[in-house]
Design an enzyme around this catalytic site. Sequence first.
Site, short mmCIF file in Angstrom:
data_model
loop_
_atom_site.label_atom_id
_atom_site.label_comp_id
_atom_site.label_asym_id
_atom_site.label_seq_id
_atom_site.Cartn_x
_atom_site.Cartn_y
_atom_site.Cartn_z
N TYR A 57 0.85 -1.20 0.00
CA TYR A 57 0.00 0.00 0.00
C TYR A 57 0.89 1.25 0.00
O TYR A 57 1.35 1.71 1.02
CB TYR A 57 -0.95 0.01 1.20
N HIS A 127 0.12 -11.93 1.05
CA HIS A 127 -0.91 -11.11 0.38
C HIS A 127 -1.60 -11.87 -0.76
O HIS A 127 -2.82 -11.80 -0.93
CB HIS A 127 -0.27 -9.83 -0.15
N SER A 206 -12.85 -5.32 1.98
CA SER A 206 -13.92 -4.65 1.21
C SER A 206 -15.30 -5.06 1.75
O SER A 206 -16.19 -5.44 0.98
CB SER A 206 -13.80 -4.96 -0.29
N PRO A 207 -15.51 -4.95 3.07
CA PRO A 207 -16.78 -5.41 3.65
C PRO A 207 -17.96 -4.52 3.26
O PRO A 207 -19.11 -4.92 3.43
CB PRO A 207 -16.52 -5.35 5.17
N LEU A 208 -17.64 -3.32 2.75
CA LEU A 208 -18.71 -2.44 2.26
C LEU A 208 -18.79 -2.50 0.74
O LEU A 208 -19.32 -1.59 0.10
CB LEU A 208 -18.44 -0.99 2.72
N GLY A 209 -18.23 -3.57 0.16
CA GLY A 209 -18.24 -3.68 -1.30
C GLY A 209 -17.52 -2.51 -1.95
O GLY A 209 -18.01 -1.94 -2.93
N GLY A 211 -17.33 0.38 -0.94
CA GLY A 211 -18.17 1.57 -0.81
C GLY A 211 -19.55 1.42 -1.44
O GLY A 211 -20.47 2.16 -1.10
N PHE A 212 -19.73 0.43 -2.31
CA PHE A 212 -20.98 0.33 -3.06
C PHE A 212 -22.19 0.07 -2.15
O PHE A 212 -23.29 0.61 -2.37
CB PHE A 212 -20.88 -0.76 -4.14
#
Length: 331
Positions: A57, A127, A206-209, A211-212
Amino acid sequence: MKTRSLGSTGLNVSALGLGCMGLSFGLGPAVDKQEGIALIRAAVEKGVTFFDTAEVYGPWMNEELVGEALAPFKGRVAIATKFGFAIDQVTGQNPGGLNSRPERIKAVAEASLKRLRVDALDLFYQHRVDPEVPIEDVAGAVKDLIREGKVKHFGLSEAGAATIRKAHAVQPVAALQSEYSLFWREPEVEIIPTLEELGIGFVPFSPLGKGFLTGKIDETTTFDPTDFRNVVPRFTPEARKANLALVDLLRGIAARKGVTPAQVALAWLLAQKPWIVPIPGTTKLHRLEENLGAAAVELTPEDLREIQAASEKVQLQGARYPEHLQKLVGR
Ligand SMILES: NC(=O)c1ccc[n+]([C@@H]2O[C@H](COP(=O)([O-])OP(=O)(O)OC[C@H]3O[C@@H](n4cnc5c(N)ncnc54)[C@H](OP(=O)(O)O)[C@@H]3O)[C@@H](O)[C@H]2O)c1
């Protein structure tokens, strides 16, 4: 905030962690360093004890940010980082290849210890699985680092079930970090049963997709040119338009419960297993507060049944990765 246990090697962390990637990398330009530090420290104040970063990152920039932000809390929080991309160790350039050779893993561990300003890496994930290096050798290298006191727990990211089993037989795996949310449920088929059987924790990224699932993205949203979502097939305007059906479902449940769609998305993950610890990322304090509020949202069995039944009817459009990155997962 309540805590949860990841795996059987004694890693106890807050039920929600903080994904720090987006502060420096992947989702648009890096935030101002002092703002990033303030956000990470605000998370500590609100009870977060689990922070996620990686060598890649930046590269390096995000580890340096996390290290500086968390230096005053040494020993009171757990920092997870990741090795495995072939970063040029002099220039810091990332040509995109993999490198999990044992000597490389050990060199990255030394460098990450310095950037994170800690005496031991709390959780050190591979990773991506490197097809050039037997997983037993990777697990063996991390086992050496654990013996030397430089690493506390071993993790894998986006590994397939057979790889998880082989690695776990050499060095017990504390956690798998892979994408999982109402936007991507493939881990339910084989991965989650494998983790349950072996007693390995799960950290959905990415638990919120990406951000989607928050309802703040639609087909008219434009992303910064450096934002990874520009190359994700699931984020083309056509796919977003079709996939909003899933967000409508979350909106309905959220409105009834007096919470937000992001909170329903995170509460749904927490309700799947007691050994799941999602790591939502945000650059904004008010969203950090919103996301952490999800730890207090209880979904009833009826809510969960409703989400299951309604989400089954939504045909999500678009692959979650472009082809060159898809090749790196599930091995
Ligand atoms: N192991 C891996 O290969 C891998 C891959 C990807 C990610 N990760 C890790 O997982 C963490 C989280 O994943 P992610 O960043 O990809 O996706 P995510 O957490 O699902 O979503 C982050 C995005 O959602 C937005 N957001 C967050 N909370 C929000 C809210 N309450 N309302 C509206 N928008 C909100 C953020 O924008 P704002 O900043 O504008 O709020 C950001 O664009 C990363 O930080 C990283 O540590 C690991």
